[in-house]
Write an enzyme that holds these catalytic residues in place. Sequence first.
Site, PDB file in Angstrom:
ATOM      1  N   ASP A 163       2.141  -4.925   5.415  1.00 18.05           N
ATOM      2  CA  ASP A 163       1.387  -5.377   3.671  1.00 18.05           C
ATOM      3  C   ASP A 163       3.282  -5.908   3.266  1.00 18.05           C
ATOM      4  O   ASP A 163       4.458  -5.379   4.083  1.00 18.05           O
ATOM      5  CB  ASP A 163       1.187  -4.718   3.560  1.00 18.05           C
ATOM      6  CG  ASP A 163       0.331  -5.227   1.596  1.00 18.05           C
ATOM      7  OD1 ASP A 163       0.640  -6.169   1.784  1.00 18.05           O
ATOM      8  OD2 ASP A 163      -0.184  -4.702   1.110  1.00 18.05           O
TER       9      ASP A 163
HETATM   10  C1  BGC Z   1      -0.999  -6.910  -1.168  1.00 18.03           C
HETATM   11  C2  BGC Z   1      -1.482  -7.719   0.340  1.00 18.03           C
HETATM   12  C3  BGC Z   1      -0.898  -9.690   0.497  1.00 18.03           C
HETATM   13  C4  BGC Z   1       0.230  -9.941   0.197  1.00 18.03           C
HETATM   14  C5  BGC Z   1       1.258 -10.820   0.296  1.00 18.03           C
HETATM   15  C6  BGC Z   1       0.670  -7.906  -1.153  1.00 18.03           C
HETATM   16  O1  BGC Z   1       1.096  -6.670  -2.250  1.00 18.03           O
HETATM   17  O2  BGC Z   1      -1.419  -6.413  -0.920  1.00 18.03           O
HETATM   18  O3  BGC Z   1      -2.856  -8.485   0.158  1.00 18.03           O
HETATM   19  O4  BGC Z   1      -1.753 -10.346   1.144  1.00 18.03           O
HETATM   20  O5  BGC Z   1       0.778  -9.197  -1.031  1.00 18.03           O
HETATM   21  O6  BGC Z   1       0.910 -11.606  -1.038  1.00 18.03           O
END
Ligand code: BGC
Length: 747
Positions: free
Chosen positions: A231
């Site tokens: 993530d």
């Molecule tokens: C979120 C993800 C997301 C990623 C990119 C993160 O903070 O938890 O779900 O895909 O950011 O935006």
Amino acid sequence: MKQEADYRAQLEQLSLEDKATLLTGANFWNTAKVSDVNEILLSDGPSGIRKQTEGGDALGLTGSVETIAFPCLALIASTFDKDLLRKYGEYLGQIAKAEKVNVLLGPGMNIKRSPLAGRNFEYLSEDPFLTAELAIQYINGVESQGIGTSPKHFAANNRENERFTSSSNIQPRALHEIYLSAFKRVVEEAQPATIMNSYNKVNHVLVVENEYLLTDLLRSQWNYDGLVVSDWGAVKDRVKSLRAGLDLEMPGQPDYSIPQVVEAVRSGKLDEALVDRSVLRLLKLIDKYTLEGEAPNYNKDNYHEFARTIAAQSIVLLQNEDNILPLKDESSKAVIGAFAKHPRYQAGGSSKVNAYKVVTPFDALKEVYGDFAYADGYEFENLDANQQLIDEAVEAAKGKDEVILFAGFPENVESEGFDKTSIVLPDNQVALIDAIAKVNPNIVVVLQNGSVVATPWRHQVKGLVETYLAGEAVGEATADVLSGKVNPSGKLAETFPERIQDTPSYLTFNRSTEEENYMEGIFVGYRYYATKDLPVAFPFGHGLSYTDFEYTDSKVNVDNDKDQIQIDVTVKNVGSVQGAEVVQVYLQNRASNIEMAARELKAFERVELEAGESKTVSLVIPFERLKWYNPQTDLWQIDNGDYTVHIGSSVNDIHTHHDFEITSIDEPPIQLSLDSSLKDIIDLQDTLSKEIDEFGFDEMIHKMTSEPNLRVLAEPAPIRMLVMFGLKLSDLVKFVEKCNVRLKTGE
Ligand code: BGC
């Protein structure tokens, strides 16, 4: 089609620096381009494409391309419609292709453990089976268009507060059955391009550094051969994470991570084979998901129409007293509530897309009904009751045949990044409902919210419609359902409890900043309420229609040869309009000698029926779905014994049930120990008659079984307790040994 050897040959051409570079995102959204290896673009999801044109952020703060904002997954899950999810995935894949996005970051699959979890809108359900069934379709749909997916967030990330640092402390059975099982199924049945890990720790180990989750389970047991992506910003120690099985770091930290990986390999701290392992996975991914040719165009109006269809089909009719809905054409109407003009149609955070065309409920209702009275009723910023706005709304509602009152959670109380502290509507809205109910009983409340709402005021209103965050076609979809153009068929994919205090995780959720203790174990969502037989506001699976359905002729056939249970039931539309019903089958395991939920969803099917029409719905439950996770053996197991299936329209609205028995599971021979109970011996007295005679236990057994009071006391006692009756422990040891020989060999 390239073979393994081709990728290995490609790998051979890369220097250690090249490899470390590839495993570190080049920027916020792209992988690095190194010699002949293409870059690929990853973009959010899950409910539309958030492709940022400049800069990058994970919270939807800066701009992104204009595209269709589809409904949030919390709403879409309410269709219980696998075909629609597949189609939805295809549409998303087509848009991703048009936008030259290679990997779409979705679907969101976290289990809704608490209604307070800030990101529930982005997730499918509180139930792992429903989550898996729908996520598989979403993934297959997107991937059928040549676009990769990234089911997220693996694993056990069930709150937003301190999501980067807190530890989800979970016992093995709940971890596997509730929090991992949907991921296991998508891996085994859909092989998504990537899996996105979550930020949190599981049992005190950061998921990005958790070798058990990322390698032992995902790779060795589930045979995942795609790519694990972090993530955004989850990586703390790049070398540790690589070793654990985290392949790609996003967004990359090239100046920091690349030298670290290179140095770790050179100094012998990191085996280069582990770097190669991840690079190979990335090479395969890039090869498979690189888009060829010109990007196709997509007609946004057509996709907007699909957003409308999917939202209308998902909206849940929670309550419909006196058949207040559908609205009557000729009735006088008041539309109340600022959400009608300023709908919440998507949530804040990384899933927020730049919508193409938002149609408000106000405009859509105007289109259908022409003129009606309107008043805001409340503000979004100040949540205290505003008497002037309430008075205006009361005036507008007075004397009208129908009042359509829009309510819900404003964006500032519900978003990615933090959890909610309450499921109660803001004071200004509760006061508004109360004031209007005093002058007009004919109220339909239409809810816009990302997750569960407490509805203590529902007895003051007649109709209640849950639209969640319905996407940019929110207005049309809402009007379609209110007007009866679409007969609602959505079913809740999560329980609406009476109060937050009733929820199974209430005592522990967010109580500590570091430790999130999953004390409720497997009893999440309806598993808890059904087992305790607790009242809820609206149960899991609940959703009304403008017609009625009758269930008849249900049959259950256990096929021990095919290892499956076949369920047939006839459903008839006994009303006067076309409609759709979701037949739900819940299992009650009465066979296993361990705590079990009184209901577990094991099959469901949506069926469309014309007025008066009946269809026989056939559902199959493979024995595989009856397995539970045994923490003693670390294996999934099924037990021979008694089960019940409950067939119904919600977990609480069961029309019929059938008991059945499974007998065909090969079980290891029973073996006794000194801790086995006297009941075990009594149950086996025919088989063990020789040993019982030999050791002179027959008289004791006779005595115990013929005197009920004694039997109650003695049965649970372990064999070794017979020393209290003057028996020798050495004899008891011999007795157990001899019994075990007979039980094993039959001789
Ligand atoms: C979120 C993800 C997301 C990623 C990119 C993160 O903070 O938890 O779900 O895909 O950011 O935006």
